[in-house]
Design an enzyme around this catalytic site. Structure first.
Site, PDB file in Angstrom:
ATOM      1  N   CYS A   1      68.414  42.635  81.709  1.00 27.69           N
ATOM      2  CA  CYS A   1      68.581  41.475  80.792  1.00 27.69           C
ATOM      3  C   CYS A   1      70.002  41.087  81.146  1.00 27.69           C
ATOM      4  O   CYS A   1      70.960  41.944  80.491  1.00 27.69           O
ATOM      5  CB  CYS A   1      68.322  41.537  79.286  1.00 27.69           C
ATOM      6  SG  CYS A   1      68.482  40.388  78.236  1.00 27.69           S
TER       7      CYS A   1
ATOM      8  N   CYS B   1      70.845  28.428  67.784  1.00 30.24           N
ATOM      9  CA  CYS B   1      69.380  28.621  67.346  1.00 30.24           C
ATOM     10  C   CYS B   1      69.834  29.620  66.016  1.00 30.24           C
ATOM     11  O   CYS B   1      70.307  30.510  66.004  1.00 30.24           O
ATOM     12  CB  CYS B   1      68.667  29.333  68.467  1.00 30.24           C
ATOM     13  SG  CYS B   1      68.462  28.359  69.883  1.00 30.24           S
TER      14      CYS B   1
ATOM     15  N   GLU C   1      77.288  41.278  77.688  1.00 29.68           N
ATOM     16  CA  GLU C   1      76.361  42.205  77.370  1.00 29.68           C
ATOM     17  C   GLU C   1      75.146  42.333  78.498  1.00 29.68           C
ATOM     18  O   GLU C   1      74.576  41.149  78.946  1.00 29.68           O
ATOM     19  CB  GLU C   1      75.646  42.334  76.223  1.00 29.68           C
ATOM     20  CG  GLU C   1      76.617  42.454  74.897  1.00 29.68           C
ATOM     21  CD  GLU C   1      75.860  42.421  73.498  1.00 29.68           C
ATOM     22  OE1 GLU C   1      76.443  42.639  72.552  1.00 29.68           O
ATOM     23  OE2 GLU C   1      74.755  42.156  73.600  1.00 29.68           O
TER      24      GLU C   1
ATOM     25  N   CYS D   1      77.445  31.334  73.111  1.00 25.43           N
ATOM     26  CA  CYS D   1      76.527  30.295  73.543  1.00 25.43           C
ATOM     27  C   CYS D   1      76.822  29.349  72.629  1.00 25.43           C
ATOM     28  O   CYS D   1      77.060  29.453  71.198  1.00 25.43           O
ATOM     29  CB  CYS D   1      74.976  30.808  73.044  1.00 25.43           C
ATOM     30  SG  CYS D   1      73.739  29.841  73.678  1.00 25.43           S
TER      31      CYS D   1
ATOM     32  N   CYS E   1      69.358  33.504  66.078  1.00 22.53           N
ATOM     33  CA  CYS E   1      70.030  34.089  67.362  1.00 22.53           C
ATOM     34  C   CYS E   1      71.440  34.578  67.131  1.00 22.53           C
ATOM     35  O   CYS E   1      72.326  33.860  66.333  1.00 22.53           O
ATOM     36  CB  CYS E   1      70.031  33.521  68.537  1.00 22.53           C
ATOM     37  SG  CYS E   1      70.731  34.115  69.971  1.00 22.53           S
TER      38      CYS E   1
HETATM   39  N1  SAH Z   1      69.318  30.909  76.152  1.00 24.57           N
HETATM   40  C1  SAH Z   1      68.119  31.196  76.786  1.00 24.57           C
HETATM   41  C2  SAH Z   1      68.152  32.433  77.062  1.00 24.57           C
HETATM   42  C3  SAH Z   1      68.596  33.561  76.158  1.00 24.57           C
HETATM   43  S1  SAH Z   1      67.812  34.022  74.606  1.00 24.57           S
HETATM   44  C4  SAH Z   1      66.763  31.027  75.804  1.00 24.57           C
HETATM   45  O1  SAH Z   1      67.262  30.429  74.607  1.00 24.57           O
HETATM   46  O2  SAH Z   1      65.896  31.028  76.301  1.00 24.57           O
HETATM   47  C5  SAH Z   1      66.534  35.080  75.214  1.00 24.57           C
HETATM   48  C6  SAH Z   1      65.241  34.993  74.363  1.00 24.57           C
HETATM   49  O3  SAH Z   1      65.664  35.761  72.773  1.00 24.57           O
HETATM   50  C7  SAH Z   1      65.082  33.439  73.882  1.00 24.57           C
HETATM   51  O4  SAH Z   1      63.575  33.143  73.856  1.00 24.57           O
HETATM   52  C8  SAH Z   1      65.726  33.507  72.256  1.00 24.57           C
HETATM   53  O5  SAH Z   1      65.032  32.574  71.520  1.00 24.57           O
HETATM   54  C9  SAH Z   1      65.235  34.944  72.056  1.00 24.57           C
HETATM   55  N2  SAH Z   1      65.965  35.552  70.685  1.00 24.57           N
HETATM   56  C10 SAH Z   1      67.203  34.915  70.347  1.00 24.57           C
HETATM   57  N3  SAH Z   1      67.419  35.622  69.117  1.00 24.57           N
HETATM   58  C11 SAH Z   1      66.297  36.553  68.741  1.00 24.57           C
HETATM   59  C12 SAH Z   1      65.974  37.318  67.689  1.00 24.57           C
HETATM   60  N4  SAH Z   1      66.863  37.504  66.756  1.00 24.57           N
HETATM   61  N5  SAH Z   1      64.861  37.971  67.786  1.00 24.57           N
HETATM   62  C13 SAH Z   1      64.080  37.861  68.971  1.00 24.57           C
HETATM   63  N6  SAH Z   1      64.223  36.974  69.829  1.00 24.57           N
HETATM   64  C14 SAH Z   1      65.261  36.233  69.988  1.00 24.57           C
END
Ligand code: SAH
Length: 374
Positions: A124, A135, A111, A131, A138
């Site tokens: 973006c 987390c 995406e 991944c 996420c």
């Molecule tokens: N792996 C990298 C880049 C991709 S995620 C990283 O983790 O930084 C980009 C950002 O979106 C990260 O800060 C991630 O924690 C955040 N993110 C992931 N899921 C989210 C959600 N449900 N709501 C808001 N931000 C989220």
């Protein structure tokens, strides 16, 4: 609004006997083309004529380089390729945010989100299909990891949008789509060159942000690049105990080490902090986060949780986020609250891929949280 085109067949797989001109630095692509034309007794300017059609004024195929004699176009076709990513679905939000699902040659889907804001157009982009990091909040993590993207697949997300009519021309890039860019450093390294090089996409290094959970060797590698690429670190919790529960990677790269890496990075770092109601938005969290941000002279970006599939998490209220932000500011921290964009199209990375794939095969997990960008 969903453009319900059926999932298109994957584009042709890159041909191993042809050189993929999009997977080279612009300088290497130019040198390769110079050698090609020299061997054919053609003047040197031919190489520039073709090289500029890779990124600066892109074309879909050699056949589209109409200022080149047909015989040369055919000859290029025999030796080289400029593979496309296929847009299989796109959604457009009322606020102008657009979300694209690209199909790769092996059928994988990734995406890209375009976010217009005044005179800026932020893209973006994704660095991996899926991944591995899991987390807790996420959506992409719940898909699991499929594979690293190649450099051209990363940069081509920007290229493909330039090929649209009318084109979408990025002014800013954030590596905040699917995947962890610093776990795919080899390809991200080359993609950064293509994105930044004036002979490539020509986007200023200060307008390109790499977002990471804190992969230490990757932070060092990014810091060693001479260009001023920006680093954003997904902090999300001010203590190891809390962070471990949200981000399993914290076991391998604990917060203290990530903070040290942020301190030694020679440019100003941004902390990303997704606001999870009752979890990381308590009074003690703000005090501890302020201390860490002070140590690193970091800029703090508070991110409203994208609701939905973020497990059992509840977004901190808008008021709660404002209070948290004000409190950080009182401690002398520079802070911004990230605007939520594309809410009506669920512009959170992971969601579109899931919607489309769900039609093809059932999946175990619910993918309706994800990455919010602004
Ligand atoms: N792996 C990298 C880049 C991709 S995620 C990283 O983790 O930084 C980009 C950002 O979106 C990260 O800060 C991630 O924690 C955040 N993110 C992931 N899921 C989210 C959600 N449900 N709501 C808001 N931000 C989220």
């Amino acid at each position: 609004m969903l453009y319900g085109r059926p999932l298109a067949p994957p584009p042709a797989a890159p041909n191993m006997s042809k050189i993929n001109l999009l997977n080279l630095t612009p300088a290497d692509a130019n040198a390769t083309l110079e050698a090609f034309f020299r061997d054919r007794g053609e003047p040197a300017y031919r190489a520039r004529q073709v090289a500029r059609r890779l990124w600066q004024a892109p074309v879909r195929s050699f056949a589209d380089i109409t200022d080149l004699p047909a015989a040369l176009r055919d000859a290029l076709e025999q030796s080289f390729e400029i593979p496309s990513l296929l847009i299989s679905t796109q959604q457009i939000s009322a606020d102008g945010t657009r979300k694209f699902l690209f199909r790769l040659a092996d059928g994988e889907a990734i995406e890209t989100v375009s976010i217009p804001d005044a005179d800026r157009m932020t893209l973006c982009i994704s660095s991996q299909a899926g991944c591995a990091l899991q987390c807790a909040f996420c959506a992409t993590g719940k898909m699991g990891f499929t594979r690293n993207l190649e450099a051209y697949e990363i940069a081509a997300q920007v290229r493909e949008l330039l090929l649209l009519d009318p084109p979408i021309a990025a002014t800013n890039i954030v590596f905040m789509g699917m995947g962890e860019p610093l776990m795919n450093w080899r390809a991200v390294d080359l993609a950064l060159t293509i994105l930044n090089d004036p002979a490539g996409l020509g986007i200023g290094a200060r307008h390109i942000t790499v977002s990471t959970v804190g992969i230490l060797p990757g932070i060092v590698a990014l810091g060693e690049r001479p260009e001023q690429f920006r680093l954003a670190i997904s902090v999300h919790a001010p203590t190891d105990e809390l962070r471990r529960g949200l981000m399993p990677i914290n076991t391998k790269y604990p917060l203290a080490d990530v903070i040290e890496a942020a301190k030694s990075f020679d440019r100003r770092v941004t902390f990303e902090y997704v606001m999870l109601g009752g979890i990381n938005d308590r009074p003690e969290d703000v005090v501890q986060l302020a201390r860490l941000a002070q140590e690193c002279k970091a800029f703090v970006n508070l991110i409203p949780l994208h609701p939905g599939g973020a497990g059992d998490f509840t977004p901190t209220t808008a008021d709660g986020i404002r209070r948290f932000s004000a409190s950080l500011r009182r401690s002398g921290i520079s802070v911004a609250i990230r605007k939520s964009r594309g809410k009506d199209i669920a512009a959170a990375c992971g969601q579109l891929r899931v919607e489309r794939h769900r039609r093809r095969r059932p999946i175990a997990a619910e993918y309706d949280g994800g990455v919010e960008v602004a």
